[in-house]
Design a protein around this motif. Structure first.
Motif, mmCIF file in Angstrom:
data_model
loop_
_atom_site.group_PDB
_atom_site.id
_atom_site.type_symbol
_atom_site.label_atom_id
_atom_site.label_comp_id
_atom_site.label_asym_id
_atom_site.label_seq_id
_atom_site.Cartn_x
_atom_site.Cartn_y
_atom_site.Cartn_z
ATOM 1 N N UNK A 95 36.115 32.505 35.061
ATOM 2 C CA UNK A 95 37.196 32.290 34.683
ATOM 3 C C UNK A 95 38.395 33.116 34.724
ATOM 4 N N UNK A 96 38.232 34.449 33.926
ATOM 5 C CA UNK A 96 39.376 35.140 33.716
ATOM 6 C C UNK A 96 39.992 35.882 34.997
ATOM 7 N N UNK A 97 38.793 36.480 35.450
ATOM 8 C CA UNK A 97 39.073 37.265 36.852
ATOM 9 C C UNK A 97 39.795 36.172 37.890
ATOM 10 N N UNK A 98 39.193 35.039 38.006
ATOM 11 C CA UNK A 98 40.140 34.105 39.079
ATOM 12 C C UNK A 98 41.303 33.920 38.595
ATOM 13 N N UNK A 99 41.786 33.577 37.244
ATOM 14 C CA UNK A 99 42.972 33.495 36.867
ATOM 15 C C UNK A 99 43.897 34.790 37.027
ATOM 16 N N UNK A 100 43.345 36.168 36.890
ATOM 17 C CA UNK A 100 43.955 37.050 36.837
ATOM 18 C C UNK A 100 44.261 37.323 38.532
#
Length: 106
Positions: A95-100
């Motif tokens: 979740x977080x890495x794709x958003x970043x």
């Protein structure tokens, strides 16, 4: 971890200290443990085999080499911590890495 295996793992935690034997592998004992979990003996045995294969539990052997019981491993004793770590890892990588990445590339 599937729901059935989690049910068995939590049952193993309820019977005293999880660092000791969780249950014996005698016919009546297995049947009673399965009933306590609300499972058939076959489903209970499959869940135990899965927990052993995944490293959450291990067999206890007699001096003659026969399987006499099942006990929790370190991973099984502290399963909530291991599950929490896996959840955090999944959240970060999924979740977080794709958003970043999407924020940086736009």
């Amino acid at each position: 971890m599937d729901r059935t295996s989690k049910k068995v793992l939590e049952r193993m935690h309820q019977d005293g200290s999880p660092k000791q034997f969780a249950f014996w592998l005698f016919d009546d004992a297995v049947r009673l443990e399965a009933e306590a979990c609300g499972l058939s003996v076959e489903d209970f045995a499959n869940a135990v085999n899965h927990l052993i294969a995944e490293g959450w539990a291990d067999y206890v052997f007699t001096r003659n080499g026969y399987r006499s019981g099942v006990k929790l491993t370190h991973k099984g004793v502290h399963y909530k911590e291991f599950v929490r770590r896996e959840t955090v890892k999944t959240m970060v990588t999924g979740v977080l890495i794709p958003i970043l990445v999407s924020l940086i590339t736009t």
